[in-house]
Scaffold this active site. Sequence first.
Site, PDB file in Angstrom:
ATOM      1  N   LYS C  65       0.850  -1.199   0.000  1.00 58.38           N
ATOM      2  CA  LYS C  65       0.000   0.000   0.000  1.00 58.38           C
ATOM      3  C   LYS C  65       0.883   1.245   0.000  1.00 58.38           C
ATOM      4  O   LYS C  65       1.948   1.256   0.636  1.00 58.38           O
ATOM      5  CB  LYS C  65      -0.886  -0.045   1.250  1.00 58.38           C
ATOM      6  CG  LYS C  65      -2.006   0.988   1.291  1.00 58.38           C
ATOM      7  CD  LYS C  65      -2.848   0.769   2.552  1.00 58.38           C
ATOM      8  CE  LYS C  65      -3.977   1.763   2.686  1.00 58.38           C
ATOM      9  NZ  LYS C  65      -4.750   1.533   3.941  1.00 58.38           N
ATOM     10  N   SER C 138      -9.625   1.545   3.042  1.00 59.41           N
ATOM     11  CA  SER C 138      -8.770   2.352   2.188  1.00 59.41           C
ATOM     12  C   SER C 138      -7.757   1.534   1.394  1.00 59.41           C
ATOM     13  O   SER C 138      -7.223   2.027   0.409  1.00 59.41           O
ATOM     14  CB  SER C 138      -8.018   3.380   3.034  1.00 59.41           C
ATOM     15  OG  SER C 138      -7.152   2.727   3.950  1.00 59.41           O
ATOM     16  N   SER C 162      -9.648  -0.951   7.227  1.00 54.69           N
ATOM     17  CA  SER C 162      -9.094  -0.671   5.900  1.00 54.69           C
ATOM     18  C   SER C 162      -8.435  -1.842   5.200  1.00 54.69           C
ATOM     19  O   SER C 162      -8.134  -1.761   4.014  1.00 54.69           O
ATOM     20  CB  SER C 162      -8.078   0.478   5.982  1.00 54.69           C
ATOM     21  OG  SER C 162      -8.766   1.703   6.006  1.00 54.69           O
TER      22      SER C 162
END
Lengths: 93, 489, 463
Positions: C65, C138, C162
């Site tokens: 990420k 996210s 997330s």
Amino acid sequence: MITKKDILHIAKLCNIKIEESEISKFQNQLAQIIDYINILNEVDTEDIDSFFEVNDLATVLREDTTDISLDFDDIKINAINTDKTQIKVNKVL
Amino acid sequence: MEVKTIIGLEIHVQLKTKSKMFCSCSSEYFNDIPNSHMCPVCLGLPGALPVINKEAVVQAIRVGEALNLDINSKSRFDRKNYMYPDLFKGYQITQFEFPITTSGYVYINVNNGDKGSKSKKIRILRAHMEEDTAKSTHYSDHTLLDGNKAGVPLLEIVSYPDMESSEEAKEYAKKIYNIVRFIQASDCDMEKGQMRFDLNVNLKITKKEGGSVVKEYRTPIVEVKNLNSFRALERATLYEEERQLEEFRKNAEIAQVGNKVTRGWNDNLSKTFFQREKEESNDYRYFPEPDLPPLYLNKEFIDNAKKSIGILPDEALKILEDKYKIGSNIATTIVEDRSYYNYFLSELIKYKGSPSNLANWIAGYIVGLLNESGKSILDISSGMLAILLNLEDANNLSSLKIKDILKEVILENSDLDKLINDNIIIKDDNMLDTTIDNILANNKEEVLKYKSGKDGILSYLIGQVMREMQGRADPSSIKEKLLKKINSI
Amino acid sequence: MIDKLKEQIDNKKISVEDVAKEYISKAKKLNPELNAYISITEDYALSHLSYSPQNKLSGIPGIIKDNINIKGLRTTAGSRILENYISPYSASVVLNLSDFTLVGKGNMDAFAFGSSTENSGYGVTHNPLDKTRVAGGSSGGVAAAIASGSALFGIGTDTGGSVRQPASFCGVVGLKPTYGLCSRYGLIAMGSSFDTPGVITRNVYDSAYVLNEIAKYDKKDSTSMKVAKQDYTKFRDIKDLRVGVLNFSEEGVDSDVIDAFSNSIKTIKSLGCKVKTIDLPHLKYSLAVYYILVPSEISANLARYDGIRFGNHPEKTEDNNFESLSDFYVEARSKFEDEVKRRIIIGTYTLSSGYYDAYFNKALKVRNIIKQEIKNAFLDVDVIISPTTPSVAFKIGKKIENPLSMYLSDIFTVSSNIAGIPAISIPNGYYNKLPTGLQIMGRSFGESTILSLANFIEQKLWK
């Protein structure tokens, strides 16, 4: 009630610009969220500790030893501007 | 009209540690290349995390103990939020609601009019740990940032507003300086910014009529930040006392309940100048630092830190004065620095003469030499002074020679044994007699003058002999022999 | 899957380079339609190829990420404010993945603020199962990449769901470890007392496999815990495991989600576990606590984006001459995305003078109550199960204008971040080709238990 003045005061504190046209949008969204979080008033927290650590950790200390620092090249690559090894900013005062 | 000054001080000292408060960059940065002591943590890069330096905590406890503060077994760090270019993370990690130490005091000597001086208690509210900010240098069209100082550990010592004059403020500041330096919690070198004062000062003005109070006014509190010498502290206080009184009179003596005002200090002009009014924008939004678990200090940890203090300067002073019968001025100089005091004690073991003679030499000569050379007393080899003074006491070395030798050894690193050999008093009566005879023969006129009553001539003659002997004679023997010979002329 | 590929590499059936090329080319092919990657790091990957048999992830393709720092690479946190930021250091969690092959950096809601990856400064990520829908957030980019097969494992971050929520939306496995088990050093902070790195993989075994590498004490993270090393891939017997079924209000929860959840309970019973309903009365305050504390921490964590040392530097123009410092800051910070601005403003408000006690301090105390309540619940049960999300992946654009309804989609996931406990989401059903997720929460450092149960459910449901 969150006023326009509140929003502008907060925006100033965190240096975020809110356009005149957006103020009422932020006002509404913030009010909605504040309204939601007020649910916490139902909870009695009279005798609850205000110290919090997820795993109840405490007193995490490191020994006083030194380690190598960054090369200025690694700072320079991201900095706005530099002068020798100083970070240079426009006169901002 | 009665005017009383109210003064409180916030003193920042840089705690003596090898590394910074929350990262492993070296905290010894003075005169180093700008931004050469930076890492992701102290540069405030995204994702970097702080870790508390144990030694900083130990030093904070030591200072707390020395200033009679309570050491709190439960404390924590908070974030103080404000954006400024020298504050890289946009918040300062400090202690707000639960500081490591609270509620202490020191005694200072204050002027007591005709009665000399008296002791006054100055209360200390708290002392808490925090990190220093970066250094910014402002030019006409730009500002340069050097982060070497960012993250260096500080202790902020906050007094109550218990001081009433610039002298008291200075005395208090010196007291803190002396104690913190003596316990070696900080070098307090003000030229390096290791000790700074924030002055809070205002006036209480009382109007009286026929002995009873009619009205009481207070001028707005003024904070003068970052004063970096005792002199600046004293002068800024004096300046503010005058300025605030004048302002009060100019405003037709209307009570002002104004906001706290921040003023800066211009050392060249000896003036304070308006910086900003502390208004609502100064909303620091403190909250507990989530990256640092709280500090729960156990008794053992606290006791070990306390024990490492050893002696405090006031206790050392008492020992010097009472046990060793050393005069107050000399003793005060020796307790200015823990290393002087340690030096005194270690030389005393080897010195056979009076402690006060030893103390006089340290305070009256060695300290001066060190200041001149920038060297530390720790650089002086142990036992040297005791050896020299023992020689003097045995009439084997003149005090003049000792001064020369100390100078040469300390400043030039010359060889001590050789210097002693070269300068030791020659106990050769024949040589001395011959020398005196020569001098008397060459100074017939002076001898006559002496005989006619000009007593001062004697020391001139002694000096001539001493010079001829290259300082390697015992002055009392010279005097004795000279007098005998003159009288027999 | 990971262990099979590792075996092939170890046996020289395939070279690390060929693996890298295969996955990178797949990522490049899929990215125009999915937008799972902010950067595909082909040059970096091919110039950093390295293989040592003892390193368990040697040559295994992974996606990281983009709020996790990798030295020498651009790290954007999904925000335009960091569009040119080159990190000079690597996160500890990345350093623990010795010799892995970096396919690229995963798309995300800017600074991880969001549940749909619609708040990314680099465009929305599309759900590989239905491109008109969000991939969740996210960590939407990571979940989409794993679901579409351009990487075998992904490291995301989980502050309120997330990792688990996008895993659920994309039909893959998402593991949020106990707070303190894996280092946060080098993760761009959102809510510091909630953030943890997390793992997204195709199956439970792979999650356990990757966890073995990243569960490691780190002295650079003061909240890191020293925990005895264990092999999470050694699943334990779950017969007689006491499973608590969270008693939740069905209002606002899709009927498909409820059906799938009921099915999962049956499966769990069939595995020999003891199932009982469990009431956690204070859990209903979790979201409110979350939406006070996290924005407060955010407001401070994002103050460092001032345009001076890194990030977007504002330039003087005729219109903007930066008369004051705040003019400069405002211009630099104008690059923040709307949701970022919104959360900074909420957090600044809840911390501002006069409100600290009413909001922050109150929420901190309620957090203590919830943590204690959950801890007590684990005296009676070994794990607690619930759906991962109240709905399946929603349509792109559906919730973006209504922040509160977006926040409510975290209802099942935030509690484990409030208490710092581990939780895993595994697929437990498909309705109209859209997956639902089952969440299993465990005791602090009880990863082994939740992974074991997840593994046996997965075996039973899908094999």
